[in-house]
Every structure is written in C-alpha cells, then in structure tokens.
Design a protein around this motif. Sequence first.
Motif, PDB file in Angstrom:
ATOM      1  N   PRO A 108      18.925   5.602   9.008  1.00 40.84           N
ATOM      2  CA  PRO A 108      20.064   6.309   9.033  1.00 40.84           C
ATOM      3  C   PRO A 108      19.772   7.904   8.351  1.00 40.84           C
ATOM      4  O   PRO A 108      19.094   8.019   7.433  1.00 40.84           O
ATOM      5  N   HIS A 109      20.722   8.671   8.938  1.00 39.12           N
ATOM      6  CA  HIS A 109      20.600  10.199   8.377  1.00 39.12           C
ATOM      7  C   HIS A 109      21.288  10.130   7.141  1.00 39.12           C
ATOM      8  O   HIS A 109      20.924  10.533   6.155  1.00 39.12           O
ATOM      9  N   ASN A 110      22.438   9.470   6.928  1.00 36.29           N
ATOM     10  CA  ASN A 110      23.053   9.401   5.557  1.00 36.29           C
ATOM     11  C   ASN A 110      23.619   7.977   5.556  1.00 36.29           C
ATOM     12  O   ASN A 110      23.672   7.173   6.667  1.00 36.29           O
ATOM     13  N   ARG A 111      23.950   7.653   4.334  1.00 33.49           N
ATOM     14  CA  ARG A 111      24.292   6.169   4.054  1.00 33.49           C
ATOM     15  C   ARG A 111      25.641   6.188   3.541  1.00 33.49           C
ATOM     16  O   ARG A 111      26.241   6.721   2.710  1.00 33.49           O
ATOM     17  N   TRP A 132      16.257   2.285   3.912  1.00 36.56           N
ATOM     18  CA  TRP A 132      16.526   3.280   3.056  1.00 36.56           C
ATOM     19  C   TRP A 132      16.076   3.241   1.676  1.00 36.56           C
ATOM     20  O   TRP A 132      15.637   1.921   1.404  1.00 36.56           O
ATOM     21  N   ARG A 186      13.371  10.230   8.611  1.00 38.49           N
ATOM     22  CA  ARG A 186      13.877  10.493   9.749  1.00 38.49           C
ATOM     23  C   ARG A 186      14.022  12.187   9.751  1.00 38.49           C
ATOM     24  O   ARG A 186      13.643  12.714   8.573  1.00 38.49           O
ATOM     25  N   ALA A 234      17.420  -1.885   8.913  1.00 36.86           N
ATOM     26  CA  ALA A 234      17.878  -0.654   8.577  1.00 36.86           C
ATOM     27  C   ALA A 234      16.968  -0.184   7.265  1.00 36.86           C
ATOM     28  O   ALA A 234      16.660  -1.161   6.526  1.00 36.86           O
ATOM     29  N   THR A 236      16.753   1.036  12.318  1.00 42.74           N
ATOM     30  CA  THR A 236      17.125   2.283  12.090  1.00 42.74           C
ATOM     31  C   THR A 236      16.860   2.943  10.822  1.00 42.74           C
ATOM     32  O   THR A 236      16.748   2.093   9.719  1.00 42.74           O
ATOM     33  N   ASP A 274      20.119  12.770  13.900  1.00 41.31           N
ATOM     34  CA  ASP A 274      21.111  12.029  13.383  1.00 41.31           C
ATOM     35  C   ASP A 274      20.718  10.625  13.073  1.00 41.31           C
ATOM     36  O   ASP A 274      21.351   9.653  12.984  1.00 41.31           O
ATOM     37  N   GLY A 275      19.468  10.367  12.660  1.00 41.34           N
ATOM     38  CA  GLY A 275      18.832   9.358  12.136  1.00 41.34           C
ATOM     39  C   GLY A 275      17.809   8.820  13.022  1.00 41.34           C
ATOM     40  O   GLY A 275      17.567   9.268  14.201  1.00 41.34           O
ATOM     41  N   ARG A 276      16.667   7.914  12.737  1.00 42.86           N
ATOM     42  CA  ARG A 276      15.666   7.621  13.829  1.00 42.86           C
ATOM     43  C   ARG A 276      16.042   6.169  14.122  1.00 42.86           C
ATOM     44  O   ARG A 276      16.503   5.222  13.292  1.00 42.86           O
ATOM     45  N   VAL A 277      15.416   5.797  15.064  1.00 43.05           N
ATOM     46  CA  VAL A 277      15.519   4.513  15.725  1.00 43.05           C
ATOM     47  C   VAL A 277      14.303   3.951  16.184  1.00 43.05           C
ATOM     48  O   VAL A 277      13.642   4.785  17.171  1.00 43.05           O
TER      49      VAL A 277
END
Length: 178
Positions: A175-178, A82, A143, A80, A173, A148-151
Amino acid sequence: MKNAACAVIVALALMPAIGAADQGQSKAKEKKTTQSKPEGKAKEKGAPGSPGSSGVAGPGACTPDTTAPVIQSVSASPNALWPPNHRMAPVAISANVTDNCTAATWAVTSISSDEPVNGTGDGDTEPDWSIVSAHAVSLRSERAGSGDGRVYTVTITAKDAANNTSTATTTVTVPHNR
C-alpha cells in the motif's frame, strides 16, 4: 454353466432391435431382458452424476482424461507488505486444487507487478520478485512514491496426470499509506 449364461447375454446384446409388431413378449419377460443403451449415454459406475458417485470418477471413466484440474482457491500469506523498506519479503502461496480423476499438483509459475521494476521513487533495486519454490515467493516491499501502491500478481498452474492444466492468480499489495 457360467459360459452358457454369458453366451446368452452376449447373444441378446448383439441381436438387432425387434419391431413393436414382432415383440409378442409379455411385460414380465421384457423386464428380464437387458437392453443396450446408445453409445455415449451409458454411465459407468463411479462416474460423476451416477448413483453412488462420490464426485470423483472411477479409473475407467477417465480414459482419456480431458478435464483440467479445478482451482477452488488460491491465496498469499501475507497478502500485504509493510513497511515499504525495499527489502525482499517471503510470501507463502496456498491453493485448494481438485481433479476429476487423479491428484493434481500445482506450482507458482509467474509473478508480475503493476509498477515497473525500476520506476521513479521506488529505490531502483532489482529484481523485485523471485519464485523460491513451488509454493513460496519472495517479493520486494516497495512501491512508487508518487503512485497509489503496488500490486503483485502471482499466477499458479495446476496440472493433473494427463497434463491438463488450469491457472489462477492471487495478489499481494504494497500500500501507498497504511
């Protein structure tokens, strides 16, 4: 003496099967003669499933090798990214690959994403990924703001000495939010 013994064994192996009425041999003599198995049924020493097998077939059992390598697992580190700061991030790819005959090699062969390279709200920077080496990639930590987030999907291909191949994937991923 060895040549005579070999000639007897070869002669016995080449003799046609004797019918039940013609056998007339005692049980003790039958145990001493060697009977050939039908083609394709004999197991070679070291072949998977034979007594004393280690799961890897011996060199004769692999001719021709038509079995693809088995990818036991594939993973990414980190899996992931971030924060979504639009910067490229290094990601190491690891895999456990086995083959029935030879050592198998593997490498990252492709990367894809569930979001477009230049979508809305993602910073419009490209490229979003690159293959750095056989076992390393670089992925953009971004993203779509409205998604809703990137994969990212990273595909590896394993190959053995006979050029049999298999593929597997792992994901990273953003994520959209953490």
